[in-house]
Design an enzyme around this catalytic site. Structure first.
Site, mmCIF file in Angstrom:
data_model
loop_
_atom_site.group_PDB
_atom_site.id
_atom_site.type_symbol
_atom_site.label_atom_id
_atom_site.label_comp_id
_atom_site.label_asym_id
_atom_site.label_seq_id
_atom_site.Cartn_x
_atom_site.Cartn_y
_atom_site.Cartn_z
ATOM 1 N N CYS A 16 38.699 7.327 30.378
ATOM 2 C CA CYS A 16 38.674 5.907 30.866
ATOM 3 C C CYS A 16 37.367 5.464 30.991
ATOM 4 C CB CYS A 16 39.338 6.057 32.311
ATOM 5 S SG CYS A 16 38.988 4.291 32.924
ATOM 6 N N GLU A 66 43.964 52.494 50.241
ATOM 7 C CA GLU A 66 43.133 51.603 50.271
ATOM 8 C C GLU A 66 43.692 50.275 49.206
ATOM 9 O OE1 GLU A 66 39.222 53.532 48.919
ATOM 10 O OE2 GLU A 66 40.360 55.197 49.365
ATOM 11 N N TYR A 118 31.810 47.219 46.746
ATOM 12 C CA TYR A 118 32.641 48.190 47.521
ATOM 13 C C TYR A 118 32.958 49.350 47.423
ATOM 14 C CZ TYR A 118 34.619 43.596 49.409
ATOM 15 O OH TYR A 118 34.860 42.405 50.177
ATOM 16 N N ASP A 165 40.144 44.478 41.933
ATOM 17 C CA ASP A 165 40.014 44.059 40.635
ATOM 18 C C ASP A 165 38.664 43.751 40.091
ATOM 19 O OD1 ASP A 165 41.196 43.942 38.164
ATOM 20 O OD2 ASP A 165 42.530 42.320 38.568
ATOM 21 N N CYS A 204 43.559 2.392 36.496
ATOM 22 C CA CYS A 204 42.979 1.025 36.360
ATOM 23 C C CYS A 204 43.442 0.134 35.309
ATOM 24 C CB CYS A 204 41.564 1.115 36.518
ATOM 25 S SG CYS A 204 40.701 1.601 35.002
ATOM 26 N N LYS A 252 43.386 47.869 45.973
ATOM 27 C CA LYS A 252 42.978 48.319 44.649
ATOM 28 C C LYS A 252 42.306 46.895 44.321
ATOM 29 C CE LYS A 252 43.842 50.306 39.872
ATOM 30 N NZ LYS A 252 43.191 49.111 39.236
ATOM 31 N N LYS A 291 50.717 49.521 41.395
ATOM 32 C CA LYS A 291 50.366 48.360 40.573
ATOM 33 C C LYS A 291 51.367 47.194 41.178
ATOM 34 C CE LYS A 291 47.539 47.865 37.454
ATOM 35 N NZ LYS A 291 46.596 48.391 36.453
ATOM 36 N N CYS A 347 44.395 3.657 31.069
ATOM 37 C CA CYS A 347 44.042 4.609 32.099
ATOM 38 C C CYS A 347 45.271 4.298 33.303
ATOM 39 C CB CYS A 347 42.766 4.208 32.877
ATOM 40 S SG CYS A 347 42.529 5.024 34.502
ATOM 41 N N CYS A 377 36.545 2.011 37.425
ATOM 42 C CA CYS A 377 37.939 2.579 37.657
ATOM 43 C C CYS A 377 37.891 3.238 39.145
ATOM 44 C CB CYS A 377 38.115 3.543 36.448
ATOM 45 S SG CYS A 377 39.744 4.697 36.907
HETATM 46 S S1 IVH Z 1 39.741 55.567 43.123
HETATM 47 C C1 IVH Z 1 39.666 59.070 40.386
HETATM 48 N N1 IVH Z 1 39.931 53.375 44.734
HETATM 49 O O1 IVH Z 1 40.719 51.111 39.836
HETATM 50 C C2 IVH Z 1 40.013 57.909 41.120
HETATM 51 N N2 IVH Z 1 39.685 53.104 42.560
HETATM 52 O O2 IVH Z 1 42.116 53.152 37.469
HETATM 53 C C3 IVH Z 1 39.515 56.631 40.630
HETATM 54 N N3 IVH Z 1 39.533 50.762 41.870
HETATM 55 O O3 IVH Z 1 38.520 52.687 37.620
HETATM 56 C C4 IVH Z 1 39.306 55.601 41.373
HETATM 57 N N4 IVH Z 1 39.563 49.847 44.170
HETATM 58 O O4 IVH Z 1 37.668 50.632 38.975
HETATM 59 C C5 IVH Z 1 39.667 54.135 43.291
HETATM 60 N N5 IVH Z 1 39.888 51.861 46.267
HETATM 61 C C6 IVH Z 1 39.753 52.245 45.242
HETATM 62 C C7 IVH Z 1 39.671 51.322 43.998
HETATM 63 C C8 IVH Z 1 39.783 51.685 42.801
HETATM 64 C C9 IVH Z 1 39.587 49.603 42.687
HETATM 65 C C10 IVH Z 1 39.498 50.683 40.585
HETATM 66 C C11 IVH Z 1 38.676 51.548 39.748
HETATM 67 C C12 IVH Z 1 39.229 52.619 38.888
HETATM 68 C C13 IVH Z 1 40.587 51.765 38.775
HETATM 69 C C14 IVH Z 1 41.643 52.995 38.693
#
Ligand code: IVH
Length: 680
Positions: free
Chosen positions: A437, A125, A236, A129, A422, A127, A327, A419, A442
């Site tokens: 300016c 999935e 989500y 932010d 102009c 991740k 990551k 500027c 302008c």
């Molecule tokens: S699973 C024990 N799935 O990433 C499992 N985390 O360090 C923990 N995050 O704190 C989370 N998308 O805030 C999971 N599809 C996803 C995620 C996700 C974002 C964040 C979440 C978590 C951190 C993992």
């Protein structure tokens, strides 16, 4: 009850900023205690908000006054004192990271070994932010939302989470599987909402959020859910647990599907992977595409799908052994500054922009980075020729993080005294970060001001894009925004790349913008520090443009959220003779100079309720609604016996049937228009 805090005392010039800040902090703490601990507030949320904003403003202006214990410093970190804390049903853990392919393969080898050669599969999935949030449901109804906090105890943010549209207040269908369940997921702010929030904040003289994650965290944990609501957060879902915090299904994939079916937002960008190679492929695919996503991601989460296998794998002290976060590398790059150019904005502000030796950062070529102003350049200690670290964050425009190495041949930047567009005089006023300016005519300022005027969310004039604005200004057809309302189709057809059809469209869109409500007109004027929200509050407070324009700084400060700085800016704007002329011209062009919500009665449609259905030949739904309300009428969504008229356009559906059933008169657009007063 103690007397209300005399808010105005904080403006007294005799009190030093340090004392003002301390006094504000004490007052705010007192009110937080009253509100959160004692449940007995003495001031309204809005009044509280004013205090916090004032403190924030003070701290922005005097960063040295900022203390770690300031009530403005509550975002991130431990749960707030005095806020209700709740225990999680099972710990909200974090994940171990894999920073490269090797580390991901090592994770996979360990999983295989611990599972003793049994077959298994992964779920990959994105991740996202943001910040994680647990939400609880009872008989399909939303009951609680708890932030991660320290993992075992989080903060109750139920009322704020309730404002997030993707937190279903009621699940779709009956959740036959469990009367009580818990969702875990990520709260994010998408890039567009983030940009809008930041530009609003800039206009109000507030500091920008560094990235969407901070903005999302700040917004979820705000004290006022009403403000959270305006921040357009998204939620989500990625975990489904029972009351005791155990997974509801034996397969994680099945949980994801279940949540999606029951009305939760589950990221569709997910995949079953039969081995680590497939998982790695998913990671690479999205690494290349990540900039195209409407939200930020910082990696991919890879989880063993089978829950019994998850149990078998177990946990380390801080993270599960059955999942890992792959990551992505930070989106920073090292490059050289080859020059600095200066751009002129709508307020005349000169913004230095670094020209970079082009480099690719996460799939996008970066060749420019904003430097904001002279102070920022001084803070970075930057000169032309230096090697710098550039970062792409949520901002569309990359920024310089720091100087990595000074150039052998370096040249300091100097703000031009004239500027660059102009040739007008450039002035930096005391206490201001920006040089401006000061030539009101302008062309750069003019073009920017038209761009702002026409933009979405302001006067929303579709079709009036950059290329057309350039031509209109360069050809002399438009010397100010009021000239837009004098343009004819014939004039536009004479321009490059303008056919009859697009010309007619643009003119029609300009015409229509006359019906934009007064708050839009206020924000279209481009008064410094007056963004969408302030414009709304000003319109509400003053009711008409005349009253707003005639207000003294003291009167202006009576409006919500208007402090001395904003009041001064508004006052100065309306007292500039050139702006007074502009207002006269906009008024005669027929723009809304009255806040219509204020019109209590007296309009020709007072007492009448309309229901709109189907597509009308000329008016859009919004315009029709707007004009009906402008004339004192009401527009309602559903037909009832109280409905006066149903206005039916093409392809009118069930509302039309309902009208016939209830004997409510049905009219078309021409009849409606005949009832409306002349607009110009
Ligand atoms: S699973 C024990 N799935 O990433 C499992 N985390 O360090 C923990 N995050 O704190 C989370 N998308 O805030 C999971 N599809 C996803 C995620 C996700 C974002 C964040 C979440 C978590 C951190 C993992």
């Amino acid at each position: 009850m103690p007397a209300k805090t005399p808010v105005s005392s904080f403006n007294a010039p005799s009190v030093s900023p340090a004392n003002q800040a301390e006094e504000l902090r004490q007052t705010i703490r007192h009110h937080e205690q009253q509100y959160y601990v004692l449940d007995s507030p003495e001031i309204t949320d809005a009044e509280y908000d004013v205090l916090v904003r004032r403190l924030q403003q003070l701290e922005t202006e005097h960063p040295e006054l900022l203390t770690p214990d300031s009530p403005t410093q509550r975002v991130g970190g431990k749960p707030r004192e005095g806020v209700q804390k709740l225990a999680h049903s099972s710990p909200m853990l974090s994940l171990d990271n894999a920073l490269d392919e090797g580390e991901l393969r090592a994770f996979d080898a360990r999983v295989r070994e611990l599972l003793g050669g049994a077959e298994f599969r992964y779920v990959a999935e994105l991740k996202m932010d943001g910040l994680s949030l647990a939400t609880r449901y009872n008989d399909g109804k939303f009951t609680k939302a708890i932030t991660r906090g320290d993992g075992s105890i989080g903060e109750d943010v139920t009322e704020n989470a309730r404002t997030i549209r993707s937190v279903p207040l009621k699940t779709r269908g009956t959740p036959e599987t469990a009367a009580v369940f818990e969702i875990r997921g990520e709260v994010v702010m998408n890039r567009l909402a983030f940009e809008r929030l930041n530009s609003d904040r800039e206009e109000q003289g507030l500091s920008r959020f560094a990235n969407p994650r901070n903005a999302a965290a700040g917004s979820l944990r705000l004290l006022e859910p009403g403000v959270t609501a305006s921040r357009r957060l998204e939620y989500y879902a990625y975990f489904l647990l029972d009351e005791a915090g155990r997974p509801l299904f034996d397969s994680h994939w099945q949980s994801l599907d279940w949540m999606a079916e029951h009305g939760f937002k589950v990221n569709p960008k997910r995949r079953i992977c039969n081995n680590v190679d497939e998982a790695l492929e998913f990671c690479r695919e999205w690494e290349a595409e990540r900039e195209k996503l409407p939200y930020e991601i910082d990696g991919v989460v890879i989880k063993v799908d089978s829950v019994p296998q998850q149990v078998q794998l177990g946990y380390t002290a801080k993270a599960p052994r059955w999942a890992i976060a792959f990551k992505y590398a930070a989106r920073q790059v090292e490059t050289e500054i080859t020059g600095i150019v200066v751009q002129v904005g709508r307020t005349g502000a000169l913004t230095p922009v670094a020209i970079l030796a082009p480099k690719v950062v996460s799939g996008v070529t970066v060749s420019r980075a904003t430097l904001h102003n002279e102070d920022e350049i001084a803070r970075l200690g930057l000169q032309i020729g230096d090697t710098v670290i550039v970062e792409r964050s949520g901002d569309v425009i990359p920024k310089v993080v720091r100087v990595k190495m000074q150039g052998t041949y370096r040249k300091p930047f100097q703000m031009p005294v004239e500027c660059p567009v102009c040739g007008g005089r450039v002035v930096r006023e005391e206490g201001e970060a920006a040089s401006r300016c000061i030539n009101m005519n302008c062309p750069a300022r003019l073009k920017e001001s038209i761009r702002h005027f026409a933009s979405r969310g302001v006067m929303s004039i579709d079709g009036l894009g950059d290329a057309l604005i350039d031509q209109l200004v360069d050809s002399g057809l438009v010397g100010g925004v009021a000239d837009l309302y004098k343009l004819t189709v014939e004039q536009l057809v004479g321009l490059e790349r303008m056919g009859m059809k697009s010309a007619t469209n643009v003119i029609q869109n300009i015409d229509r913008s006359r019906f934009m409500p007064m708050p839009r007109v206020i924000s279209a004027l481009g008064i410094r520090f007056v963004g969408e929200r302030t414009a709304e509050l000003l319109a509400e407070h003053f009711g008409t443009m005349e009253r707003l324009a005639g207000a003294t700084p003291e009167e202006l400060q009576q409006a919500q959220e208007v402090g001395p700085k904003v009041a001064e800016s508004i006052f100065a704007f309306f007292h500039e003779p050139q702006n007074q002329q502009l207002l006269d011209r906009l008024k005669s062009a027929g723009l809304m100079f009255e806040h219509l919500v204020r019109r209590r009665s007296g309009g020709p449609l007072t007492g009448l309720t309309f229901v709109l259905t189907g597509t009308m030949p000329n008016l859009t739904r919004d315009e029709a609604k707007f004009r009906i309300e402008a004339a004192g009428g009401k527009v309602s969504a559903a037909v009832s016996r109280k409905t006066s008229f149903v206005v039916a356009g093409e392809e009118a559906g069930s509302k039309l049937e309902k009208a016939r059933e209830l004997n409510v008169p049905v009219i078309g657009e021409p009849e409606l228009v005949a009832m409306l007063p002349e607009t110009r």
